[in-house]
Enzyme design. Structure first.
Site, short mmCIF file in Angstrom:
data_model
loop_
_atom_site.label_atom_id
_atom_site.label_comp_id
_atom_site.label_asym_id
_atom_site.label_seq_id
_atom_site.Cartn_x
_atom_site.Cartn_y
_atom_site.Cartn_z
N ASN A 317 0.88 -1.17 0.00
CA ASN A 317 0.00 0.00 0.00
C ASN A 317 0.91 1.22 0.00
O ASN A 317 1.69 1.41 0.94
CB ASN A 317 -0.87 0.03 1.26
CG ASN A 317 -1.91 -1.08 1.28
OD1 ASN A 317 -2.02 -1.85 0.34
ND2 ASN A 317 -2.68 -1.15 2.35
N TYR A 319 1.25 5.28 -0.25
CA TYR A 319 0.58 6.58 -0.22
C TYR A 319 1.57 7.75 -0.14
O TYR A 319 1.43 8.74 -0.81
CB TYR A 319 -0.36 6.68 1.00
CG TYR A 319 -1.62 5.86 0.82
CD1 TYR A 319 -2.75 6.41 0.24
CD2 TYR A 319 -1.67 4.52 1.24
CE1 TYR A 319 -3.91 5.67 0.07
CE2 TYR A 319 -2.82 3.78 1.09
CZ TYR A 319 -3.94 4.35 0.50
OH TYR A 319 -5.08 3.62 0.32
C1 NOJ Z 1 -5.00 2.17 4.02
C2 NOJ Z 1 -6.09 1.28 4.52
O1 NOJ Z 1 -5.81 -0.04 4.17
C3 NOJ Z 1 -7.47 1.67 4.04
O2 NOJ Z 1 -8.40 0.95 4.77
C4 NOJ Z 1 -7.65 3.17 4.21
O3 NOJ Z 1 -8.94 3.57 3.91
C5 NOJ Z 1 -6.64 3.88 3.33
N1 NOJ Z 1 -5.31 3.53 3.80
C6 NOJ Z 1 -6.75 5.40 3.33
O4 NOJ Z 1 -6.44 5.90 4.58
#
Ligand code: NOJ
Length: 472
Positions: A317, A319
């Site tokens: 993941n 970001y």
């Molecule tokens: C990671 C998480 O896995 C997800 O559930 C969340 O909504 C997103 N980040 C955004 O914060």
């Protein structure tokens, strides 16, 4: 509900620019998997239906003072009933994969014991609908909705028993679904579930444990991942692939020099020492154990072997950049450059803008640990997303964010870093944990009073990118 061929989604997208107009656009591999992602508690609703048991998130959201807008996931996006419409939205985007999570308390309302057939049926229906529409299901087994029964019985992840119960549940589900679902993620973001749920008390179960107990929870979560990998190998059909979906701490060389890159790799190993390093190396680093001192987790050599059970891919993941790193002549071999107050961020104050994270995270995983297959399991941003006077949602901030991150993803694939696919977070606006419904991450705006879905301009951007296999 309207498809992205209508309204905002079509603005400017009708006539494609030719390759000559675009210049030599670099493209992604032809078989690259494009998808969207959600998770059970954030979208499903129907918390009391078909025998689902309560989860720690039900208890947490119904406790006063936990959620910013005092909301909960009782109804959320009503995906449990509207999944067929939502699959149509995925199809309209041109996506060929969907990452969803399975709610453990739907399958084992009591955490373990007798399975609930009606709960499993929902995922059978969803899987069949996806496949009928040419969309491949990618299922996450744990996206934080622990059965409340396990929290009550032995403190949830504070006990090894939860890791074992997780493996039993994972084995059961994959045995039942693996005739059609070929990719499973074990645990979503081990690090956040420990940090926010067991240290800061911001996420369920809302605990603020002392350091030693946190470290033990962290170990049990990693162990749960490893035991689940083993259970899946023994019970699922052959050919099924499995891996974690982790929010790796992303260390970016402040300037791309050989020395800084080397230091960023050292930092990556050390700052991911709770999860990825043991999963991929079968050990805790010396500094992790030395820093923990008397608070180090209790574990056996066999535990470490289980945690490092071979995986087929690594889900990441991605970001934000976590740290900018500069080479340093100190015993650790790296120094972190702190974020200045002026560093730009997206709508959430935690979401620092750092598109190069999309390049360095997979590159470190491939170089450091020899990972052979990577999925970007989440990437996206929230925005204000207010409809304009003409009704359209011109979320050009999200488009700016995605375009830049995807360019770095493209850079990574063009250098041969083995990235197999990308899942955009999220298909729909949904329940954003402690922020409730105030943070909107979807390509489709959801009116939570009517459940109407409206494509944002970013839906058209994503559709164009997918159809060109190049950043639009
Ligand atoms: C990671 C998480 O896995 C997800 O559930 C969340 O909504 C997103 N980040 C955004 O914060």
């Amino acid at each position: 509900m309207s498809a992205p061929t209508a309204q905002a989604a079509d603005n400017g997208a009708a006539r494609r620019s030719s390759p000559a107009e675009r210049g030599a656009t670099p493209s992604f591999p032809r078989d690259f998997v494009w998808g969207t992602a959600t998770s059970a508690y954030q979208v499903e609703g129907a918390v009391g239906e078909d025998g689902r048991g309560p989860s720690i998130w039900d208890s947490f959201t119904h406790t006063q003072g936990t959620i910013e807008d005092r909301s909960n996931g009782d109804v959320a996006d009503d995906h449990y009933h509207r999944y067929k419409d939502d699959v149509r939205l995925m199809k309209a985007l041109g996506t060929k994969a969907y990452r969803f999570s399975i709610a453990w308390p739907r399958i084992f309302p009591d955490g373990s014991g007798a399975p609930n057939g009606k709960g499993l049926d929902f995922y059978n229906r969803l899987t069949d609908e996806l496949l009928a529409n040419g969309i491949e299901p990618f299922a996450t087994l744990y996206h934080w909705d622990l059965p409340q029964a396990l929290q009550d019985r032995f403190g949830g992840w504070q006990a090894r028993d939860t890791a074992k119960a997780f493996a039993d549940y994972a084995g059961y589900v994959t045995e039942r679904l693996s005739d059609r679902v070929k990719h499973f993620f074990t645990i979503n973001e081990c690090s956040r579930l420990v940090h926010l749920g067991h240290r800061l008390g911001i996420d369920a179960p809302g605990l603020k444990l002392p350091q030693g107990q946190q470290n033990q929870v962290r170990h049990h979560v990693a162990l749960g991942h490893g035991l689940a990998v083993q259970a899946i190998r023994s019970r699922a059909r052959r050919g099924v692939k499995v891996g974690p979906a982790e929010n790796m701490v992303v260390c970016i060389p402040a300037i791309d020099t050989v020395e800084n890159v080397h230091s960023a790799e050292i930092a990556t190993r050390e700052l991911n020492a709770g999860y990825l390093t043991p999963m991929l190396e079968g050990r805790y680093t010396e500094s992790y154990l030395a820093d923990a001192g008397r608070d180090a987790p209790h574990y056996t050599a066999e535990d470490l072997r289980i945690i490092a059970s071979p995986i087929d891919f690594l889900g990441l993941n991605i970001y934000k950049p976590d740290h900018y790193v500069v080479a340093a002549d100190n015993p650790r071999g790296f120094a972190l450059a702190p974020f200045p107050a002026s560093f730009p961020h997206m709508e959430p104050s935690w979401l620092m803008v750092g598109p190069e994270a999309m390049y360095w995270a997979p590159r470190h995983a491939a170089r450091l640990w020899g990972v052979k297959s990577i999925y970007v399991t989440e990437n996206g941003t929230s925005g204000t997303d207010a409809p304009d006077a003409d009704g359209n949602i011109y979320d050009v901030d999200r488009i700016m964010y995605l375009r830049n991150y995807l360019l770095h993803l493209q850079r990574a694939t063009s250098e041969g870093i083995p990235i197999a696919g990308y899942f955009l977070w999220s298909l729909l606006d949904n329940f954003e944990w402690a922020d409730g419904y105030q943070k909107r991450f979807g390509l489709y705006r959801v009116d939570f009073d009517t459940q109407r879905r409206t494509p944002k301009l970013s839906a058209a951007f994503y559709r164009e990118t997918i159809s060109r296999i190049a950043v639009a």
